[in-house]
Design an enzyme around this catalytic site. Structure first.
Site, mmCIF file in Angstrom:
data_model
loop_
_atom_site.group_PDB
_atom_site.id
_atom_site.type_symbol
_atom_site.label_atom_id
_atom_site.label_comp_id
_atom_site.label_asym_id
_atom_site.label_seq_id
_atom_site.Cartn_x
_atom_site.Cartn_y
_atom_site.Cartn_z
ATOM 1 C CG HIS A 126 29.057 44.859 69.033
ATOM 2 N ND1 HIS A 126 28.828 43.547 68.709
ATOM 3 C CD2 HIS A 126 28.642 45.600 67.988
ATOM 4 C CE1 HIS A 126 28.312 43.494 67.500
ATOM 5 N NE2 HIS A 126 28.176 44.722 67.039
ATOM 6 C CG ASP B 90 27.463 53.167 65.318
ATOM 7 O OD1 ASP B 90 27.472 53.290 64.085
ATOM 8 O OD2 ASP B 90 26.740 52.350 65.912
HETATM 9 N N1 ACO Z 1 27.414 52.658 78.271
HETATM 10 C C1 ACO Z 1 27.297 52.348 79.566
HETATM 11 N N2 ACO Z 1 26.994 51.106 80.016
HETATM 12 C C2 ACO Z 1 26.770 50.165 79.100
HETATM 13 C C3 ACO Z 1 26.877 50.431 77.701
HETATM 14 C C4 ACO Z 1 27.209 51.743 77.296
HETATM 15 N N3 ACO Z 1 27.319 52.050 76.014
HETATM 16 N N4 ACO Z 1 26.590 49.300 77.007
HETATM 17 C C5 ACO Z 1 26.326 48.359 77.924
HETATM 18 N N5 ACO Z 1 26.457 48.865 79.186
HETATM 19 C C6 ACO Z 1 26.315 48.137 80.435
HETATM 20 C C7 ACO Z 1 24.858 47.763 80.724
HETATM 21 O O1 ACO Z 1 24.215 48.769 81.476
HETATM 22 C C8 ACO Z 1 25.016 46.477 81.479
HETATM 23 O O2 ACO Z 1 25.416 46.802 82.793
HETATM 24 P P1 ACO Z 1 24.987 45.872 84.048
HETATM 25 O O3 ACO Z 1 25.692 44.573 83.857
HETATM 26 O O4 ACO Z 1 25.449 46.640 85.252
HETATM 27 O O5 ACO Z 1 23.491 45.734 83.993
HETATM 28 C C9 ACO Z 1 26.209 45.792 80.798
HETATM 29 O O6 ACO Z 1 26.994 46.881 80.270
HETATM 30 C C10 ACO Z 1 25.823 44.840 79.693
HETATM 31 O O7 ACO Z 1 25.007 45.563 78.762
HETATM 32 P P2 ACO Z 1 23.890 44.921 77.872
HETATM 33 O O8 ACO Z 1 22.931 46.004 77.471
HETATM 34 O O9 ACO Z 1 23.332 43.699 78.518
HETATM 35 O O10 ACO Z 1 24.732 44.446 76.607
HETATM 36 P P3 ACO Z 1 24.116 44.005 75.264
HETATM 37 O O11 ACO Z 1 25.124 43.104 74.636
HETATM 38 O O12 ACO Z 1 22.746 43.487 75.428
HETATM 39 O O13 ACO Z 1 23.985 45.396 74.444
HETATM 40 C C11 ACO Z 1 24.493 47.264 73.094
HETATM 41 C C12 ACO Z 1 24.851 45.815 73.465
HETATM 42 C C13 ACO Z 1 22.999 47.372 72.754
HETATM 43 C C14 ACO Z 1 25.276 47.659 71.858
HETATM 44 C C15 ACO Z 1 24.848 48.193 74.284
HETATM 45 O O14 ACO Z 1 26.219 48.051 74.588
HETATM 46 C C16 ACO Z 1 24.509 49.653 74.016
HETATM 47 O O15 ACO Z 1 23.366 50.057 74.166
HETATM 48 N N6 ACO Z 1 25.529 50.489 73.590
HETATM 49 C C17 ACO Z 1 25.288 51.895 73.297
HETATM 50 C C18 ACO Z 1 24.606 52.062 71.961
HETATM 51 C C19 ACO Z 1 25.511 51.759 70.809
HETATM 52 O O16 ACO Z 1 26.625 52.242 70.698
HETATM 53 N N7 ACO Z 1 24.982 50.951 69.884
HETATM 54 C C20 ACO Z 1 25.688 50.594 68.658
HETATM 55 C C21 ACO Z 1 26.093 49.145 68.677
HETATM 56 S S1 ACO Z 1 26.974 48.719 67.197
HETATM 57 C C22 ACO Z 1 25.754 48.644 66.044
HETATM 58 O O17 ACO Z 1 24.639 48.287 66.280
HETATM 59 C C23 ACO Z 1 26.068 49.050 64.718
#
Ligand code: ACO
Length: 428
Positions: A306, A363
């Site tokens: 998140h 979710d």
């Molecule tokens: N699975 C695996 N790796 C992940 C995940 C995940 N679900 N989420 C983040 N990471 C990793 C990224 O690859 C990144 O790795 P790195 O540092 O090696 O490059 C690190 O964790 C940071 O991730 P970011 O994408 O920069 O985090 P951000 O805060 O921008 O994104 C987000 C948050 C979009 C929710 C992301 O965690 C994601 O895509 N999750 C999966 C989709 C999801 O469940 N979305 C629902 C969110 S809740 C809502 O909107 C209601």
């Protein structure tokens, strides 16, 4: 605490005021920075940028706190109904018994949609995604209420638009579900409350009586409350920015629905269930392999991570307990729940997830409940939108009441500098 910050650049200093919110979050106010210095700030994805001052929802991502208008989400999910919470978000206070009665009666009086809107659903191909249909229906509402297009409407006229939208949302959601099944649409019944009416229109049938199961009504109320608002997330920010051009409410929430649809936002609930099914069907339940694939960046673990919560998502905690309770009460034993729990355990123990502070989000478990209640997977994000609607509307209303400027970010241009035009014959 200091109430200003100093920025020094190219031998000059600029005093920037620091503003502090009621929960002591501080922000450097750069609204005059460009005028004074010619500089803009750069913050891709707005990770460090406060775009507004809002009194609706507070969340602390480190402590896992979520409050609507000051009330803890745990209390609201346990003790309130969705209509009470909608009133709270919209008008700032929990309603008295009399206020709630009037609000619910207003909602009941506007549940019907124009018959021509029902016809719109007839033209969609049977495989059309419910979220595309929802966006169409939301923007189509503006055609039936052209007076809502006037940005100078009086507050009571805007309130009417808000009531209409909230009242018709369950009708539209149920219609999408019915049309998807090829079943006749059921019209709302004034004898039912908001959530029961929705369940009746969704799961009732022209051929038989419908008896709402109190367990299902309770579960639906809880899920809708947990989704009702989440401050400046992707879809709420979209609603605010679209509305800031003085676009009408229907157009603004249709844009919000578009933002919600994406799998990194609300579309994740559909992705989670499909991922769990994939683990069951194609990985023989081997969650460790899927976790490894996520660590190798071959896939995302949907329902994990998140932007703001870096400790735990309080909504996920409540939903996990609710999921166990509801499946128990309904006598459902879904192997996907066991896979989800194992996946959560394996991921949480893994340094990759710990270091990146990735925890289950709202979710992760919600889809298992939706499935138990009888919703098909492609409907999940529409259910999120049904819950989020009072939040979007409250964010839009606040933005308009604050008379916010049109949202229009700056950029750092990285394209070609000025060059002479080349006629088509001379291009290589
Ligand atoms: N699975 C695996 N790796 C992940 C995940 C995940 N679900 N989420 C983040 N990471 C990793 C990224 O690859 C990144 O790795 P790195 O540092 O090696 O490059 C690190 O964790 C940071 O991730 P970011 O994408 O920069 O985090 P951000 O805060 O921008 O994104 C987000 C948050 C979009 C929710 C992301 O965690 C994601 O895509 N999750 C999966 C989709 C999801 O469940 N979305 C629902 C969110 S809740 C809502 O909107 C209601």
């Amino acid at each position: 605490m200091a109430n200003n910050a100093t920025l020094t650049y190219d031998g000059k200093s600029y005093d920037l005021p620091v503003i502090t919110g009621t929960e002591n979050e501080s922000a450097i106010d750069i609204s005059k920075l460009r005028g004074q210095s010619g500089l803009v700030t750069y913050d891709e994805g707005y990770k460090n940028t406060g775009a507004t001052q809002s009194a609706i929802t507070f969340l602390d991502g480190e402590k896992g706190i979520l409050r609507y208008r000051g009330y803890n989400i745990e209390d609201l999910a346990e003790k309130a109904t969705f209509t009470e919470v909608s009133y709270l978000l919209l008008y700032g206070e929990l309603p008295t018994a009399e206020q709630l009665k009037k609000f619910e009666s207003d909602l009941t009086m506007h549940t019907l949609v124009h018959e021509n809107l029902v016809k719109v659903f007839e033209v969609f191909p049977s495989k059309s995604h419910p979220m595309g249909q929802l966006m169409t229906a939301l923007s189509a509402l503006s055609s039936f209420y052209p007076e809502s297009l006037n940005p100078n409407n009086k507050p009571e006229e805007t309130n009417m638009t808000i009531i209409r939208l909230l009242a018709k949302m369950p009708t539209i959601t149920a219609m999408i579900m019915k049309k998807g099944k090829g079943h006749p649409v059921l019209y709302p019944q004034n004898k039912y409350d908001y959530v029961t009416n929705f369940l009746y229109m969704t799961f009732g049938n022209v051929t038989s009586e419908y008896m709402a199961d109190p367990v299902v009504v309770d579960a639906m109320n809880k899920l809708l409350i947990l989704h009702a608002d989440h401050e400046q997330n992707c879809s709420a920010s979209t609603v605010r920015i679209v509305g800031s051009s003085h676009a009408n409410l229907y157009a603004s929430v249709a844009a919000g629905a578009a933002a919600l649809w994406g799998p990194r936002h609300g579309g994740a609930n559909q992705e989670v269930l499909e991922m769990l099914e994939d683990i069951q069907n194609n990985y023989g339940g081997n969650v460790a392999k899927v976790v490894d694939e996520a660590k190798d960046k071959k896939r995302l673990l949907f329902g994990f991570g998140h932007r703001v919560y870096k400790n735990f998502d309080p909504r996920a905690k409540i939903i996990k307990v609710a999921c166990d309770n509801i499946l128990n009460k309904l006598g459902i034993n879904d192997p996907l729940l066991e896979i989800a729990k194992e996946l959560e355990q394996v991921a949480l123990k893994d340094p990759y997830f710990a270091e990146r502070k990735l925890y289950p989000n709202v979710d992760f478990y919600s889809g298992i409940i939706y499935k138990a209640l009888g919703f098909p997977t492609p409907m999940f994000t529409v259910l999120f939108a049904l819950g989020r609607m009072p939040g979007w509307v409250s964010q839009w209303k606040e933005m308009r009441e604050r008379k916010e400027d049109i949202g229009r970010p700056r950029q750092i241009y990285t394209g070609a500098t000025q060059r002479p035009f080349v006629g088509i014959k001379d291009r290589k």
